[in-house]
Structure formats: C-alpha cells, structure tokens
Design a protein around this motif. Structure first.
Motif, mmCIF file in Angstrom:
data_model
loop_
_atom_site.group_PDB
_atom_site.id
_atom_site.type_symbol
_atom_site.label_atom_id
_atom_site.label_comp_id
_atom_site.label_asym_id
_atom_site.label_seq_id
_atom_site.Cartn_x
_atom_site.Cartn_y
_atom_site.Cartn_z
ATOM 1 N N VAL A 24 -27.414 -39.402 -19.412
ATOM 2 C CA VAL A 24 -28.279 -38.807 -18.385
ATOM 3 C C VAL A 24 -27.381 -38.153 -17.345
ATOM 4 O O VAL A 24 -26.352 -38.725 -16.956
ATOM 5 C CB VAL A 24 -29.181 -39.869 -17.725
ATOM 6 N N ILE A 25 -27.774 -36.979 -16.894
ATOM 7 C CA ILE A 25 -27.040 -36.282 -15.834
ATOM 8 C C ILE A 25 -27.864 -36.337 -14.554
ATOM 9 O O ILE A 25 -29.035 -35.945 -14.543
ATOM 10 C CB ILE A 25 -26.756 -34.817 -16.211
ATOM 11 N N LEU A 26 -27.246 -36.834 -13.488
ATOM 12 C CA LEU A 26 -27.843 -36.836 -12.159
ATOM 13 C C LEU A 26 -27.065 -35.832 -11.315
ATOM 14 O O LEU A 26 -25.880 -36.018 -11.037
ATOM 15 C CB LEU A 26 -27.778 -38.230 -11.530
ATOM 16 N N ALA A 63 -25.374 -29.902 -20.449
ATOM 17 C CA ALA A 63 -26.582 -30.669 -20.780
ATOM 18 C C ALA A 63 -27.014 -30.401 -22.218
ATOM 19 O O ALA A 63 -27.385 -31.324 -22.957
ATOM 20 C CB ALA A 63 -27.707 -30.315 -19.804
ATOM 21 N N GLU A 64 -26.964 -29.143 -22.645
ATOM 22 C CA GLU A 64 -27.366 -28.809 -24.007
ATOM 23 C C GLU A 64 -26.412 -29.406 -25.033
ATOM 24 O O GLU A 64 -26.841 -29.872 -26.100
ATOM 25 C CB GLU A 64 -27.448 -27.290 -24.165
ATOM 26 N N LEU A 80 -34.945 -44.192 -15.818
ATOM 27 C CA LEU A 80 -34.211 -43.412 -16.810
ATOM 28 C C LEU A 80 -32.702 -43.491 -16.551
ATOM 29 O O LEU A 80 -31.912 -43.705 -17.488
ATOM 30 C CB LEU A 80 -34.674 -41.958 -16.767
ATOM 31 N N ALA A 81 -32.302 -43.326 -15.279
ATOM 32 C CA ALA A 81 -30.881 -43.401 -14.940
ATOM 33 C C ALA A 81 -30.325 -44.794 -15.197
ATOM 34 O O ALA A 81 -29.195 -44.943 -15.680
ATOM 35 C CB ALA A 81 -30.680 -42.998 -13.482
ATOM 36 N N VAL A 138 -24.594 -43.831 -20.599
ATOM 37 C CA VAL A 138 -23.614 -43.179 -19.729
ATOM 38 C C VAL A 138 -24.381 -42.323 -18.729
ATOM 39 O O VAL A 138 -25.168 -41.453 -19.125
ATOM 40 C CB VAL A 138 -22.623 -42.301 -20.514
ATOM 41 N N LEU A 139 -24.153 -42.580 -17.459
ATOM 42 C CA LEU A 139 -24.757 -41.787 -16.386
ATOM 43 C C LEU A 139 -23.673 -40.913 -15.774
ATOM 44 O O LEU A 139 -22.668 -41.425 -15.268
ATOM 45 C CB LEU A 139 -25.362 -42.689 -15.309
#
Length: 547
Positions: A223-225, A241-242, A278-279, A284-285
C-alpha cells in the motif's frame, strides 16, 4: 484659508533609485517571481517603487492575512514561493497567521518587511508601528527570520530561502530590512542578483533504495500512503503504483498525487477507518512525504502490522508517528525514480480495488449525506480541471475533499493541519491569478467566509472570474456539535447571516441564492458563463429538506 480638499505641497523625499529595495526585488524577479501580495504602507514603499519597472504585479488585498493566503494559492499553481510585502508592526503581525499556516502545511512563503532603523532597536520611544521585537515574533512562527544589515545580506537571504524551498522542507521565512538599509544605495554586483541554477533533486542512499525495492518486490499486499511531499514525484508515482499494483491512499495535502480517476487511487481518504485498516493490513506500507499526523487521522491511527518504508526529504521525519523499517532520505522527485529503476522488470498481478473505492465512498457519504450531495452537484457543474478553494469548513472536510475528484495536484486548496478559517477565498484569488485559464471555485462555509469577506473586493479589483459558493449552516456548526457532545447548550456558535446575494452585489459582483440541488447546478452554470465575481448562497437546511 486652506480648505480640506486641498493638499499641502510636500517636498519629495530624496531616496536613491538604486537602493536595497531594488536589489531585493531584482533577485526575486530573476527567480521568476512576477506577482507579490501585500498592502503598501508608510515604511515599505521602497519595495513597491520597483515593482512596475521589474514587471511584477502587485495584488493589494484588504488584510495582510489575506495576502499570505493569496500568496499560498498562487504558489501552489506556479511551483514558486509566494511573496508577501508587509509594512512594519501591525502589517507584519497581521500576516503571521498565514505564515503559521505555511509552516504547518510545509508551504514556501517569503515575507518581506521593513524594520526600525539600525540603532533604534528596542528604544521604546513611541515611533510609528513600534514593536518590541518584530523579527523575534516572526521567527517564533516561521522557519527563520533574519534582520539584515546590508543589501548584500538581504539578497543572500533570498538565495538561502530558495535553497530551502528547492532542497529542504519548504516553510515560510521572514526578511526584515531596517529602514536605513532599505532606503540606501546598494552595492550588490550584478552576479549576486542572478538566480542560482537549479540542481538535481536529492537522491537517497543506493543501499537503502536496494533494500526498499527488495521489500516491495516481495510484497503481496503493498500500500502506498502519499502526503504532500510525494507531489514532487509527478507521474513517476503512478508508474510505481502500477508496477507494484499497489493502491494509493493520500492525505489531503497529497490529494491527486495520482489522478483520482485512476483505478489504483483510493482518494484523499486516509482519515476514514477503512483506509486506515487497509494501511494496517499491508505487508509493506510505503509512506512518501507525510508525517502521518493526527490532524489527517481524525482520531484514528495507522499502526502497520507489516514492514514500513518511508521516503522523506528530512531524516528527522522517518520515525515520526510511524517508525520506519527502511528510511530513504531524499526528494521524492529523485527517490521514486530510483525505486523504479531497482524494480525494473517487476510485474505484480493486476489488482482490482473497485469494491474498496465504493466502500470508502459510502463511509465518506455517511459523515454528511447533504454535504456529499452538494459537492457532487458542484463537481457535475464545473470544469473537470477546476481548482476548488476550501476552508476549514464542514463543506470541505465532509464534502469537497471526497466528492470532487481531482486529476492533478494542488487542485484542492486547503489547510488540513493548521485548520485555519479565512483561507479559502484569498487562496482562490491567488490561484486564479496564477492560473487564469482554469476555472476556480471557492467553496466555504458561512463562518469561514466571513473571516475574509473583504477580499471579495480584491477579486473584483483584479478583474477575476471567480465563483464563490457559500454553504450556510447557520454559523460554526462543527463547534456547535462539539458543544452538544459535551452536554452544553450552544454558546456563541449560532451566527446572524447577512443578505449574501446583496453583499456580493455591493462588492461589484453578482449574488444568487440556490435552495435546491437543481438551483445550485443552474447557478453554477450561469456563474461560469457570466464571469466576474459570482457568489451563490446555499442555505444548507433547505438543501437537506429537499433531499
């Protein structure tokens, strides 16, 4: 006998034309600054003298706080720091709330002010605009404040400010120029007035990048924050992200770090419980350019059970609120491409987050169905690339932030951490000046709008096409609810309202009232077609009753 309308002749003040004010404004112009915000005053005129010859547009707001917020809106569209010129004493202190906003939200801002002449510091002799210690007051709010003692020092301070904005965490700075310095001939060599060349963005340590890439390559649920610091990465964030097939959830300052219509975007919804879950569940965050502060969490938190990788321009941020397992110190503009290079050839299975997007939308709508409906009506009746000015109003944090999707960064003007009132209107003015070809719509609550109502005339004076939507919930509705939650009867929060359409007319614009969603849509379309200053008054109680 002299009459009241006659002016007594005054001998012109002999000030050298090539004074320190010229040197300071010249170096700013060489960095690309073509607009300043502020109010001329007795002591700052040697800054203003040089604006027209240098091709710098002055925007005279009706309060210095509005100047600071206008400069912020301008800066977000140009990528350059906003510049505010105040006079000494009250002018500078009036701008400090805007400076505090810029500090809290990490926005680039230069505040220029004159100061008492050298040798007159702390004299307490009753001089005009006398202030105990103006520079110390500014320094308590901004990243730094310098009282300079020569034109060369002032010019160097400008260079140092741009170095901070380019390669560090952007925050406001203040340059105080004593009057005797400001009005004296400068001796700066021409090369000192030239803008310094832009260097490459700061990269992270190669070993740390390799370790981070290895962790991301092995992740099953990455997940990307993304926070405000991620915006420098531009389209490379989408590519990352892709490649990972990782959903991107953003803070409000990171809104549209990737276009919000992208299937991997979950919007600026980290404040919602489902996004926080979700985070937490990620193996891996990846946190990019965010302190993950409590103001963005709305009472919740992110407590990851998996690994945490963080990218930040400052090493001191890497363990703030969420400790990093791997920390990458550098500019996202450089570090994200480093990660992409390390992940070359990696292809994750295609992920589908449509159901999660729907779940987040339902959580956001439940906070205020009527504000969601108002926001969706606005979205349907403005340009797809419209800039939406917001304020610390319920219509922003319950409505426009979630229900007006944005496809490019800096299209929602807001201050989620400092949470000031009075920001939205002047910031929208600044944004429209910087981006005249884009539609700008300020959407604010009645309480917030009254903090800066005088800036309506600034929009008229500047000849702007600007639509203002006043969502009237009868005062300070958030605080009203806070009082009720404490078992209090409402105190000081139910506010009398002006005749909003007539008020807009009085300022030289046009006012309308929209009591249904259909009327709001019609009003937005006509406002856009007619141009100029347009104010649409939306009585929320009537809207809610019509749903």
């Amino acid at each position: 006998m002299e009459t009241l309308d006659q002016e007594t002749p005054v001998a012109p003040v002999q000030i050298p034309a090539d004074n320190a004010g010229l040197a300071i404004m010249s170096v700013l112009r060489n960095y690309g600054i073509d607009t300043i915000f502020g109010i001329p005053g007795t002591h700052n005129l040697e800054f203003y003298r040089h604006l027209a010859p240098l091709g710098i547009r002055p925007v005279t707001t009706r309060h210095e706080q509005g100047a600071g917020y206008g400069a912020d809106g301008w800066a977000q569209q140009t990528g350059l720091p906003g510049v505010v010129i105040t006079t000494s004493g009250p002018g500078l202190l009036n701008a400090l709330s805007a400076a505090g906003t810029a500090y809290c939200e990490s926005r680039p801002l230069i505040v220029l002010s004159p100061g008492v002449p050298e040798g007159s510091e702390f004299s307490d002799n009753g001089s005009l605009h006398e202030t105990k210690d103006a520079s110390a007051a500014a320094g308590a709010v901004m990243e730094w404040s310098r009282r300079v003692h020569s034109a060369q020092e002032a010019v160097q301070a400008v260079h140092d400010a741009f170095e901070l904005f380019r390669y560090g965490r952007p925050r406001p700075v203040h340059i105080e120029v004593p009057l005797n310095v400001l009005e004296s001939r400068h001796s700066c060599p021409p090369e000192l007035l030239e803008a310094l060349p832009l260097l490459e963005p700061v990269q992270a340590d190669d070993g740390a990048v390799a370790a981070a890439a290895a962790g991301l390559r092995s992740a099953v649920r990455p997940v990307i924050l993304a926070g405000g610091g991620s915006l420098h990465a531009g389209d490379n964030l989408r590519r990352l992200a892709e490649r990972l097939q990782a959903p991107v959830i953003t803070t409000l300052n990171g809104k549209a770090a990737i276009a919000e219509d992208h299937p991997l975007s979950l919007g600026s919804n980290i404040r919602l419980p489902r996004a926080q879950q979700l985070a937490d569940d990620a193996d891996v965050l990846l946190v990019i350019g965010s302190k993950v502060g409590e103001a963005e969490m709305w009472g919740g938190s992110v407590t990851p059970r998996g690994g945490v990788i963080r990218i930040d321009i400052l090493g001191t941020q890497l363990d703030k609120n969420i400790p990093a397992d791997i920390g990458l110190v550098g500019d996202a503009a450089a570090v994200v491409p480093q990660l992409l290079a390390e992940l070359d050839g990696h292809r994750a299975p295609v992920a589908d987050f449509a159901a999660l997007r729907t779940e987040l939308e339902e959580q956001a709508r439940a906070l205020s169905p009527e504000l969601a409906a108002v926001s969706e009506t606005i979205a349907a009746n403005v340009a797809a690339d419209a800039i939406i000015g917001g304020d610390s109003s319920q219509i922003t944090y319950f409505g426009t932030s979630s229900f007006i999707p944005q496809q490019q960064p800096h299209s929602l003007l807001y201050t989620p951490a400092y949470a000031t009132l009075g920001y939205g209107l002047p910031a929208s003015i600044g944004a429209k000046i910087a981006a005249p070809d884009r539609q700008v719509v300020c959407v604010a609550g009645d309480g917030a709008l009254m903090f800066a109502i005088q800036e309506l005339i600034t929009a008229v004076e500047q000849g702007l096409d600007l639509t203002v939507v006043c969502v009237d919930n009868g005062g300070y509705a958030e605080i009203r609810q806070n009082e009720r939650d404490r078992g209090m009867e409402p105190v000081g929060v139910n506010l009398s309202q002006p005749n909003w359409p007539a008020l807009a007319d009085a300022f030289g614009g046009r006012g309308q009232r929209a009591a249904t969603l259909a009327e709001l849509g019609d009003a937005l379309r006509s406002a856009s077609a007619d141009g100029g200053l347009q104010l649409i008054h939306v009585p929320l109680a009537e809207i809610a009753a019509s749903l």
